[in-house]
Design a protein around this motif. Sequence first.
Motif, PDB file in Angstrom:
ATOM      1  N   THR A   1       0.803  -1.223   0.000  1.00  0.00           N
ATOM      2  CA  THR A   1       0.000   0.000   0.000  1.00  0.00           C
ATOM      3  C   THR A   1       0.832   1.267   0.000  1.00  0.00           C
ATOM      4  OG1 THR A   1      -0.217  -0.204   2.418  1.00  0.00           O
ATOM      5  CG2 THR A   1      -2.004  -1.091   1.063  1.00  0.00           C
ATOM      6  N   CYS A   2       2.164   1.124   0.059  1.00  0.00           N
ATOM      7  CA  CYS A   2       3.016   2.310  -0.102  1.00  0.00           C
ATOM      8  C   CYS A   2       2.937   2.786  -1.552  1.00  0.00           C
ATOM      9  CB  CYS A   2       4.480   1.976   0.195  1.00  0.00           C
ATOM     10  SG  CYS A   2       4.890   1.896   1.920  1.00  0.00           S
ATOM     11  N   LYS A   3       2.996   4.079  -1.750  1.00  0.00           N
ATOM     12  CA  LYS A   3       2.997   4.618  -3.098  1.00  0.00           C
ATOM     13  C   LYS A   3       4.367   4.422  -3.724  1.00  0.00           C
ATOM     14  CE  LYS A   3       2.141   8.770  -5.839  1.00  0.00           C
ATOM     15  NZ  LYS A   3       1.814  10.221  -5.812  1.00  0.00           N
ATOM     16  N   GLN A   4       4.425   3.690  -4.824  1.00  0.00           N
ATOM     17  CA  GLN A   4       5.684   3.444  -5.513  1.00  0.00           C
ATOM     18  C   GLN A   4       6.067   4.670  -6.327  1.00  0.00           C
ATOM     19  OE1 GLN A   4       8.452   1.776  -5.424  1.00  0.00           O
ATOM     20  NE2 GLN A   4       7.969  -0.182  -6.392  1.00  0.00           N
ATOM     21  N   PRO A   5       7.291   5.191  -6.148  1.00  0.00           N
ATOM     22  CA  PRO A   5       7.708   6.368  -6.935  1.00  0.00           C
ATOM     23  C   PRO A   5       7.807   6.036  -8.425  1.00  0.00           C
ATOM     24  CG  PRO A   5       9.556   5.435  -5.740  1.00  0.00           C
ATOM     25  CD  PRO A   5       8.337   4.735  -5.236  1.00  0.00           C
ATOM     26  N   GLU A   6       7.754   7.046  -9.216  1.00  0.00           N
ATOM     27  CA  GLU A   6       7.813   6.851 -10.661  1.00  0.00           C
ATOM     28  C   GLU A   6       9.173   6.317 -11.077  1.00  0.00           C
ATOM     29  OE1 GLU A   6       6.749  10.363 -12.758  1.00  0.00           O
ATOM     30  OE2 GLU A   6       5.014  10.777 -11.491  1.00  0.00           O
TER      31      GLU A   6
ATOM     32  N   LYS B   1      10.738   1.877   0.611  1.00  0.00           N
ATOM     33  CA  LYS B   1       9.653   2.288  -0.285  1.00  0.00           C
ATOM     34  C   LYS B   1       8.847   3.425   0.324  1.00  0.00           C
ATOM     35  CE  LYS B   1       5.725   0.362  -2.858  1.00  0.00           C
ATOM     36  NZ  LYS B   1       4.863  -0.831  -3.047  1.00  0.00           N
ATOM     37  N   ASN B   2       8.608   3.344   1.624  1.00  0.00           N
ATOM     38  CA  ASN B   2       7.837   4.383   2.306  1.00  0.00           C
ATOM     39  C   ASN B   2       8.577   5.723   2.328  1.00  0.00           C
ATOM     40  OD1 ASN B   2       5.414   5.045   3.858  1.00  0.00           O
ATOM     41  ND2 ASN B   2       6.800   5.290   5.610  1.00  0.00           N
TER      42      ASN B   2
ATOM     43  N   LYS C   1      12.510   3.731  -5.083  1.00  0.00           N
ATOM     44  CA  LYS C   1      12.042   2.642  -5.939  1.00  0.00           C
ATOM     45  C   LYS C   1      12.608   1.325  -5.407  1.00  0.00           C
ATOM     46  CE  LYS C   1      10.403   0.586  -9.664  1.00  0.00           C
ATOM     47  NZ  LYS C   1       8.961   0.453  -9.923  1.00  0.00           N
TER      48      LYS C   1
END
Length: 296
Positions: A166-171, A200-201, A205
């Motif tokens: 559920t962590c937002k993965q960077p581009e 990741k948090n 990446k």
Amino acid sequence: MAQYTIRQMELLSGIRASTIRMWEKRYNIFSPQRTDTNIRRYDDNDLRFIINLSLLLKRGFRISKLASMSLEELSDLASKFVSDHRMGNINLEPMITATIQYNETELLKHISEWSEKHGIEYTFENLVLPYLQRLGDLWQTGAITTTHEHFASNVIRNLLSHLYRTCKQPEIGKTTPIIFFLPEGEFHEIGLLYFAYIAKNAGYKTIYLGQSTPIDDVIRCSKDLGCKMVFTSLSSFVSADMDEAFEPMKKALPDVEIIATGHAFTEKSGPSYLTYVSSAQDLMKIIARLDPTIIK
């Protein structure tokens, strides 16, 4: 309802079997069932009682006062000390009890309460890890079974997997990825998952490869992605095995930092080219030094 021997009651509570027998006679605390061969058998309520009793005795209460209480009264009194973690005084008994009863809801409740008060990192490093270590000790001494240990490990693993997913993965392209993997023969991934979540948090990446990954495949993946860091966790390696496993990686990837954590480092130090970390703070310092690009 499960049954426990007096030896298991001793191991789980820290109160000697001879003392338990004496309290049975003097205070009539327990009324264990007896087998045909006159061996005592205790139930879940007896176990809850003695675990709470042990906690309160450590806080200075007298057995003469506690012995007259009901299980509910004892549990209510003990609950006041559940979050007392000052000076390393962490109460693991409620989590141990929940594990013995296979009570996932209760186990997660304690972890959630700590996380709300202290954050994920503090909770994992100061509550979850000591809890898992305590379970390992209890398993080795025969106080709990393999099913208890597997149950607890899977609850923690599923929780960490959820946090990681559920962590937002960077581009892609904003920072070089960090590969997280376990070498062949390694399957204990709780530590690996935790540190993958931390990275990741923080906005990095991450590429999570998981259990028992061939080193040659990690090398190819690292080259393809242009990685500056790879991260692994070791629970059963000895120093000779570490050299044999990771020296080819260091030769093939001389500019890649190999970061490691795990139980294998508690008794032996690894090769000099492995950078050991034991906390989220350690990892973030290394990442910031090697790749200061943090996704905001």
